[in-house]
Write a protein that holds these residues in place. Structure first.
Motif, PDB file in Angstrom:
ATOM      1  N   PHE A 268       1.001  -1.044   0.155  1.00  0.00           N
ATOM      2  CA  PHE A 268       0.024   0.163  -0.124  1.00  0.00           C
ATOM      3  C   PHE A 268       0.908   1.256   0.001  1.00  0.00           C
ATOM      4  CE2 PHE A 268      -2.873  -3.308   1.953  1.00  0.00           C
ATOM      5  CZ  PHE A 268      -3.797  -3.027   0.780  1.00  0.00           C
ATOM      6  N   SER A 269       2.292   1.095   0.621  1.00  0.00           N
ATOM      7  CA  SER A 269       2.799   2.558   0.650  1.00  0.00           C
ATOM      8  C   SER A 269       3.558   2.862  -0.631  1.00  0.00           C
ATOM      9  CB  SER A 269       3.860   2.225   1.887  1.00  0.00           C
ATOM     10  OG  SER A 269       4.626   1.086   1.579  1.00  0.00           O
ATOM     11  N   GLY A 270       3.832   1.692  -1.504  1.00  0.00           N
ATOM     12  CA  GLY A 270       4.620   2.022  -2.502  1.00  0.00           C
ATOM     13  C   GLY A 270       5.958   1.931  -2.421  1.00  0.00           C
ATOM     14  N   SER A 271       6.625   1.965  -1.629  1.00  0.00           N
ATOM     15  CA  SER A 271       7.991   1.681  -1.086  1.00  0.00           C
ATOM     16  C   SER A 271       8.599   0.352  -0.872  1.00  0.00           C
ATOM     17  CB  SER A 271       8.558   2.516   0.080  1.00  0.00           C
ATOM     18  OG  SER A 271       7.947   2.125   1.010  1.00  0.00           O
ATOM     19  N   THR A 272       9.670  -0.124  -1.211  1.00  0.00           N
ATOM     20  CA  THR A 272      10.261  -1.494  -1.023  1.00  0.00           C
ATOM     21  C   THR A 272      11.198  -1.353   0.154  1.00  0.00           C
ATOM     22  OG1 THR A 272      12.095  -1.013  -2.575  1.00  0.00           O
ATOM     23  CG2 THR A 272       9.851  -1.871  -3.502  1.00  0.00           C
ATOM     24  N   ASN A 273      11.167  -2.496   0.691  1.00  0.00           N
ATOM     25  CA  ASN A 273      12.157  -2.756   1.791  1.00  0.00           C
ATOM     26  C   ASN A 273      13.375  -3.083   1.371  1.00  0.00           C
ATOM     27  OD1 ASN A 273      13.341  -2.736   4.436  1.00  0.00           O
ATOM     28  ND2 ASN A 273      11.929  -4.650   5.285  1.00  0.00           N
ATOM     29  N   LYS A 274      14.643  -2.305   1.551  1.00  0.00           N
ATOM     30  CA  LYS A 274      15.888  -2.576   1.029  1.00  0.00           C
ATOM     31  C   LYS A 274      16.607  -3.460   1.999  1.00  0.00           C
ATOM     32  CE  LYS A 274      16.251   2.210  -1.209  1.00  0.00           C
ATOM     33  NZ  LYS A 274      17.090   3.329  -1.407  1.00  0.00           N
ATOM     34  N   PHE A 275      16.265  -3.350   3.217  1.00  0.00           N
ATOM     35  CA  PHE A 275      16.953  -4.182   4.156  1.00  0.00           C
ATOM     36  C   PHE A 275      16.077  -5.553   4.580  1.00  0.00           C
ATOM     37  CE2 PHE A 275      18.099   0.323   4.762  1.00  0.00           C
ATOM     38  CZ  PHE A 275      19.491   0.259   4.656  1.00  0.00           C
ATOM     39  N   LYS A 276      15.647  -6.132   3.365  1.00  0.00           N
ATOM     40  CA  LYS A 276      15.083  -7.230   3.437  1.00  0.00           C
ATOM     41  C   LYS A 276      15.818  -8.425   4.126  1.00  0.00           C
ATOM     42  CE  LYS A 276      11.428 -10.100   1.549  1.00  0.00           C
ATOM     43  NZ  LYS A 276      10.453 -10.379   0.631  1.00  0.00           N
ATOM     44  N   VAL A 277      15.401  -9.254   5.153  1.00  0.00           N
ATOM     45  CA  VAL A 277      16.193 -10.281   5.480  1.00  0.00           C
ATOM     46  C   VAL A 277      15.903 -11.478   4.738  1.00  0.00           C
ATOM     47  CG1 VAL A 277      17.020 -11.623   7.606  1.00  0.00           C
ATOM     48  CG2 VAL A 277      16.609  -9.209   7.785  1.00  0.00           C
ATOM     49  N   GLN A 278      16.886 -12.069   4.200  1.00  0.00           N
ATOM     50  CA  GLN A 278      16.632 -13.516   3.500  1.00  0.00           C
ATOM     51  C   GLN A 278      16.483 -14.532   4.385  1.00  0.00           C
ATOM     52  OE1 GLN A 278      16.059 -13.262   0.242  1.00  0.00           O
ATOM     53  NE2 GLN A 278      16.022 -15.425   0.018  1.00  0.00           N
ATOM     54  N   ARG A 279      15.555 -15.389   4.367  1.00  0.00           N
ATOM     55  CA  ARG A 279      15.385 -16.450   4.875  1.00  0.00           C
ATOM     56  C   ARG A 279      16.306 -17.610   4.836  1.00  0.00           C
ATOM     57  NH1 ARG A 279      10.436 -20.849   4.731  1.00  0.00           N
ATOM     58  NH2 ARG A 279      10.645 -21.842   6.749  1.00  0.00           N
ATOM     59  N   PRO A 280      16.910 -18.074   5.865  1.00  0.00           N
ATOM     60  CA  PRO A 280      17.857 -19.194   5.555  1.00  0.00           C
ATOM     61  C   PRO A 280      17.339 -20.497   4.796  1.00  0.00           C
ATOM     62  CG  PRO A 280      17.611 -19.048   7.798  1.00  0.00           C
ATOM     63  CD  PRO A 280      17.041 -18.015   7.114  1.00  0.00           C
ATOM     64  N   GLY A 281      18.198 -21.258   4.402  1.00  0.00           N
ATOM     65  CA  GLY A 281      17.780 -22.418   3.656  1.00  0.00           C
ATOM     66  C   GLY A 281      17.342 -23.519   4.557  1.00  0.00           C
ATOM     67  N   LYS A 282      16.912 -24.704   3.824  1.00  0.00           N
ATOM     68  CA  LYS A 282      16.471 -25.572   4.779  1.00  0.00           C
ATOM     69  C   LYS A 282      17.416 -26.570   5.455  1.00  0.00           C
ATOM     70  CE  LYS A 282      13.490 -29.828   4.575  1.00  0.00           C
ATOM     71  NZ  LYS A 282      12.544 -30.674   3.607  1.00  0.00           N
ATOM     72  N   ALA A 283      18.518 -26.643   4.711  1.00  0.00           N
ATOM     73  CA  ALA A 283      19.484 -27.533   5.413  1.00  0.00           C
ATOM     74  C   ALA A 283      20.222 -26.379   6.510  1.00  0.00           C
ATOM     75  CB  ALA A 283      20.678 -27.816   4.444  1.00  0.00           C
ATOM     76  N   LYS A 284      20.335 -25.398   6.322  1.00  0.00           N
ATOM     77  CA  LYS A 284      20.992 -24.609   7.301  1.00  0.00           C
ATOM     78  C   LYS A 284      20.222 -24.257   8.517  1.00  0.00           C
ATOM     79  CE  LYS A 284      23.138 -19.908   8.105  1.00  0.00           C
ATOM     80  NZ  LYS A 284      23.337 -18.499   7.309  1.00  0.00           N
ATOM     81  N   ARG A 285      18.706 -24.340   8.260  1.00  0.00           N
ATOM     82  CA  ARG A 285      17.659 -24.303   9.321  1.00  0.00           C
ATOM     83  C   ARG A 285      17.774 -25.589  10.560  1.00  0.00           C
ATOM     84  NH1 ARG A 285      14.063 -22.409   5.602  1.00  0.00           N
ATOM     85  NH2 ARG A 285      12.907 -24.457   5.700  1.00  0.00           N
ATOM     86  N   GLN A 286      17.930 -26.597   9.673  1.00  0.00           N
ATOM     87  CA  GLN A 286      18.093 -28.110  10.074  1.00  0.00           C
ATOM     88  C   GLN A 286      19.390 -28.079  11.030  1.00  0.00           C
ATOM     89  OE1 GLN A 286      17.587 -30.926   7.253  1.00  0.00           O
ATOM     90  NE2 GLN A 286      15.462 -30.574   7.149  1.00  0.00           N
ATOM     91  N   ARG A 287      20.497 -27.374  10.728  1.00  0.00           N
ATOM     92  CA  ARG A 287      21.795 -27.560  11.391  1.00  0.00           C
ATOM     93  C   ARG A 287      21.896 -26.732  12.567  1.00  0.00           C
ATOM     94  NH1 ARG A 287      24.128 -27.202   6.110  1.00  0.00           N
ATOM     95  NH2 ARG A 287      24.483 -25.021   6.517  1.00  0.00           N
ATOM     96  N   THR A 288      21.077 -25.711  12.618  1.00  0.00           N
ATOM     97  CA  THR A 288      20.918 -24.752  13.794  1.00  0.00           C
ATOM     98  C   THR A 288      19.995 -25.470  14.820  1.00  0.00           C
ATOM     99  OG1 THR A 288      19.266 -23.499  12.628  1.00  0.00           O
ATOM    100  CG2 THR A 288      21.572 -22.849  12.267  1.00  0.00           C
ATOM    101  N   ARG A 289      19.133 -26.419  14.448  1.00  0.00           N
ATOM    102  CA  ARG A 289      18.247 -27.011  15.280  1.00  0.00           C
ATOM    103  C   ARG A 289      18.920 -27.868  16.633  1.00  0.00           C
ATOM    104  NH1 ARG A 289      13.343 -28.709  11.425  1.00  0.00           N
ATOM    105  NH2 ARG A 289      12.717 -26.773  10.868  1.00  0.00           N
TER     106      ARG A 289
END
Length: 289
Positions: A268-289
């Motif tokens: 709705f604001s028309g602006s984009t978030n430049k500092f958008k955090v990328q979600r880690p991949g599946k393998a990385k998420r499993q290692r951190t568990r």
């Protein structure tokens, strides 16, 4: 021939018939039936018995048994007593015959290994046995059905008596209430005992019939059973269910729960978030568990 001669002949015939009838009556009265003579020729009977006895033969060829105990009857017309004496005499003869067979060494019982072909086949006898069992089962079922009908009749009778008793009690209570109303209108209250009405409450009826849970909560109301409590916890306590989450005028006008930062959207604001955090991949998420 003249009329006098005809009259004379008729009178002569009547006299002759009367005389013949009198003679016949006299002859009947003089005839006497001969008396029957019952002669017990013991000598002749004994000779005939000796002739047919054939005592020179062995007993197993003759098989004759003479009863040693004579039959004595109090009343010869009593059929039951007479048949009982005959039965006792026959039973005594059977026992004596068995003794004679044992003495002569003649077998008279079926051996254990005796085998003989039956007239009826085994399948036929099995059908007969099954038919007899079915008949017996049918008789038992009929008796059980009759017993159940009697029990139902008895239960229905008890139920009708209970219903009649309740109707009489209700009628008596209504009559008392009508009497009390009349007295209240007239102002004549009378004795206080006349106002007592024997009406069972719901709790009394439940305690008499055994229905309901007698455990009560703090408010005095009976507690529901365990099954009802579980359903209440799962589905609620009744009441209106449909349309509970629909908006109303008050809820639509209420802005107390609105948060601008939380509800802010980039679409709705028309602006984009430049500092958008990328979600880690599946393998990385499993290692951190």
């Amino acid at each position: 021939m003249s009329d006098n001669e005809y009259a004379y002949d008729d009178s002569m015939l009547e006299d002759e018939e009367t005389a013949l009838e009198m003679a016949a009556l006299d002859s009947d009265s003089m005839m006497v039936e001969p008396k029957k003579e019952f002669i017990n020729h013991k000598t002749a009977l004994s000779a005939l018995l000796e002739e047919i006895s054939q005592k020179e033969l062995q007993w197993n060829h003759r098989c004759d048994i003479t009863s040693l105990t004579p039959i004595v009857l109090e009343k010869a017309d009593n059929d039951l007593d007479r048949e009982l004496k005959f039965y006792q005499q026959g039973l005594d003869a059977v026992l004596r015959g068995k003794q004679e067979l044992v003495k002569s060494g003649i077998p008279f019982e079926r051996p254990v290994d005796y085998f003989a072909e039956m007239v009826k086949s085994d399948s036929h006898m099995a059908r007969i046995r099954q038919k007899l069992l079915d008949q017996q089962q049918g008789i038992q079922n009929a008796e059980e059905a009759k017993k159940q009908r009697e029990l139902r009749k008895y239960g229905k009778k008890i139920q009708q008596e209970k219903i009649k008793e309740r109707e009489d009690q209700k009628k008596a209570s209504l009559d008392k209430i009508t009497t009390i109303k009349k007295r209240l209108r007239s102002g004549d209250l009378g004795d206080a005992d006349d106002f007592e009405i024997d009406i069972d409450s719901d709790d009394d009826r439940k305690s008499k019939t055994g229905y309901g849970n007698k455990t009560k909560a703090k408010g005095g109301k009976p507690m529901p059973n365990k099954r009802r409590q579980v359903k209440n916890e799962k589905f609620g306590f009744g009441g209106k269910k449909r349309g509970m989450k629909n908006n109303t005028a008050d809820s639509a006008a209420d802005m107390s729960g609105f948060n601008a930062g939380r509800n802010k959207s980039s679409s709705f604001s028309g602006s984009t978030n430049k500092f958008k955090v990328q979600r880690p991949g599946k393998a990385k998420r499993q290692r951190t568990r």
